[in-house]
Design a protein around this motif. Structure first.
Motif, PDB file in Angstrom:
ATOM      1  N   GLY A  89       0.755  -1.313  -0.088  1.00 27.40           N
ATOM      2  CA  GLY A  89       0.027   0.132  -0.054  1.00 27.40           C
ATOM      3  C   GLY A  89       0.831   1.327   0.162  1.00 27.40           C
ATOM      4  O   GLY A  89       0.251   2.206  -0.346  1.00 27.40           O
ATOM      5  N   ILE A  90       2.118   1.217   0.449  1.00 23.40           N
ATOM      6  CA  ILE A  90       3.013   2.477   0.434  1.00 23.40           C
ATOM      7  C   ILE A  90       4.178   2.216  -0.726  1.00 23.40           C
ATOM      8  O   ILE A  90       5.107   1.142  -0.406  1.00 23.40           O
ATOM      9  N   PRO A  91       3.791   2.674  -1.576  1.00 22.69           N
ATOM     10  CA  PRO A  91       4.744   2.653  -2.942  1.00 22.69           C
ATOM     11  C   PRO A  91       6.298   3.036  -2.414  1.00 22.69           C
ATOM     12  O   PRO A  91       6.449   3.713  -1.645  1.00 22.69           O
ATOM     13  N   GLY A  92       7.159   1.996  -2.958  1.00 25.97           N
ATOM     14  CA  GLY A  92       8.556   1.940  -2.572  1.00 25.97           C
ATOM     15  C   GLY A  92       8.879   1.291  -1.048  1.00 25.97           C
ATOM     16  O   GLY A  92      10.107   1.542  -0.904  1.00 25.97           O
ATOM     17  N   LEU A  93       8.206   1.220  -0.192  1.00 23.52           N
ATOM     18  CA  LEU A  93       8.383   0.772   1.030  1.00 23.52           C
ATOM     19  C   LEU A  93       9.237  -0.492   1.029  1.00 23.52           C
ATOM     20  O   LEU A  93      10.325  -0.491   1.682  1.00 23.52           O
ATOM     21  N   SER A  94       8.773  -1.688   0.431  1.00 20.43           N
ATOM     22  CA  SER A  94       9.512  -2.797   0.210  1.00 20.43           C
ATOM     23  C   SER A  94      10.867  -2.723  -0.349  1.00 20.43           C
ATOM     24  O   SER A  94      11.880  -3.201   0.228  1.00 20.43           O
ATOM     25  N   GLU A  95      11.039  -1.787  -1.407  1.00 19.83           N
ATOM     26  CA  GLU A  95      12.273  -1.749  -1.836  1.00 19.83           C
ATOM     27  C   GLU A  95      13.203  -0.877  -0.920  1.00 19.83           C
ATOM     28  O   GLU A  95      14.426  -1.404  -0.929  1.00 19.83           O
ATOM     29  N   MET A  96      12.567   0.076  -0.119  1.00 22.76           N
ATOM     30  CA  MET A  96      13.481   0.829   0.933  1.00 22.76           C
ATOM     31  C   MET A  96      13.932  -0.401   1.884  1.00 22.76           C
ATOM     32  O   MET A  96      15.274  -0.292   2.213  1.00 22.76           O
ATOM     33  N   GLU A  97      13.254  -1.111   2.294  1.00 23.56           N
ATOM     34  CA  GLU A  97      13.383  -2.282   3.275  1.00 23.56           C
ATOM     35  C   GLU A  97      14.696  -3.128   2.989  1.00 23.56           C
ATOM     36  O   GLU A  97      15.648  -3.634   3.522  1.00 23.56           O
ATOM     37  N   ALA A  98      14.334  -3.395   1.643  1.00 25.66           N
ATOM     38  CA  ALA A  98      15.644  -4.387   0.854  1.00 25.66           C
ATOM     39  C   ALA A  98      16.869  -3.577   0.759  1.00 25.66           C
ATOM     40  O   ALA A  98      18.037  -4.377   1.085  1.00 25.66           O
TER      41      ALA A  98
END
Length: 192
Positions: A89-98
């Motif tokens: 739901g929050i764009p880019g959050l999973s990429e940031m976490e990675a």
């Protein structure tokens, strides 16, 4: 604040929006109603930056985080689970976490440590540390059981997909919430 100033959009020879001017102030709750093809979704696409105007200007004050329900929610991959879908739901959050996980391998490098700190601050500001809890609470509040969290998203009916879409958007805590026909496919109890 959203300020629409003389916005016009045309599809070929069809005028969809003509000289549309209005303002939505912070804290306002606005309903845009009209028949199919009257430009409601077009207004949303303009706000989201997915469409440009033929004339006029849209002024968006600040940089609000925008939450938007899609009319036909679909998973990114066939095996994406309900929970995985809802966590996006929050764009880019999973990429940031990675990226943060990758940087953790070499925090002795000052440049990597600085980047990690920047990412961590942004991740925290976006609610990354509690997004999973918020998503699970929202899913439960909309009628999903915990056993369903691991089911493939595509296995759910249209109404249940729309509930997941709503949970995903609500859990992201947007500054601006755009609901494009959010009651599509929902039965009366779900709408209530």
């Amino acid at each position: 604040m959203l300020d629409f100033k003389g916005i016009s959009v045309h599809y070929g020879h069809q005028d969809v929006l003509t000289n549309v001017t209005f303002r939505v102030n912070a804290g306002d709750r606005v309903g845009v109603v009209g028949p199919n093809g009257s430009g409601k979704s077009t207004l949303f696409k303009i706000v989201l930056g997915e469409m440009s105007t033929d004339s006029g200007e849209l002024i968006i004050e600040g940089s609000p985080r925008i939450g938007f329900t899609r009319q036909n929610p679909a998973p990114d991959t066939p095996d994406e689970t309900l929970l995985e879908y809802s966590l996006r739901g929050i764009p880019g959050l999973s990429e940031m976490e990675a990226e943060m996980a990758e940087l953790e391998a070499d925090l002795a490098d000052p440049a990597k440590m600085k980047r990690y700190g920047e990412l961590q601050t942004k991740f925290e500001h976006l609610g990354g540390y509690d997004i999973e809890t918020r998503v699970k609470v929202a899913l439960g509040g909309l009628g999903f059981t915990t056993e369903e969290f691991s089911k493939p998203f595509q296995s759910f009916s249209g109404g249940w997909r729309m509930r997941a879409e709503l949970s995903r958007v609500l859990a992201s805590k947007p500054d601006l919430l755009l609901l494009d026909e959010p009651s599509n496919y929902l039965d009366l109890p779900a709408v209530d």
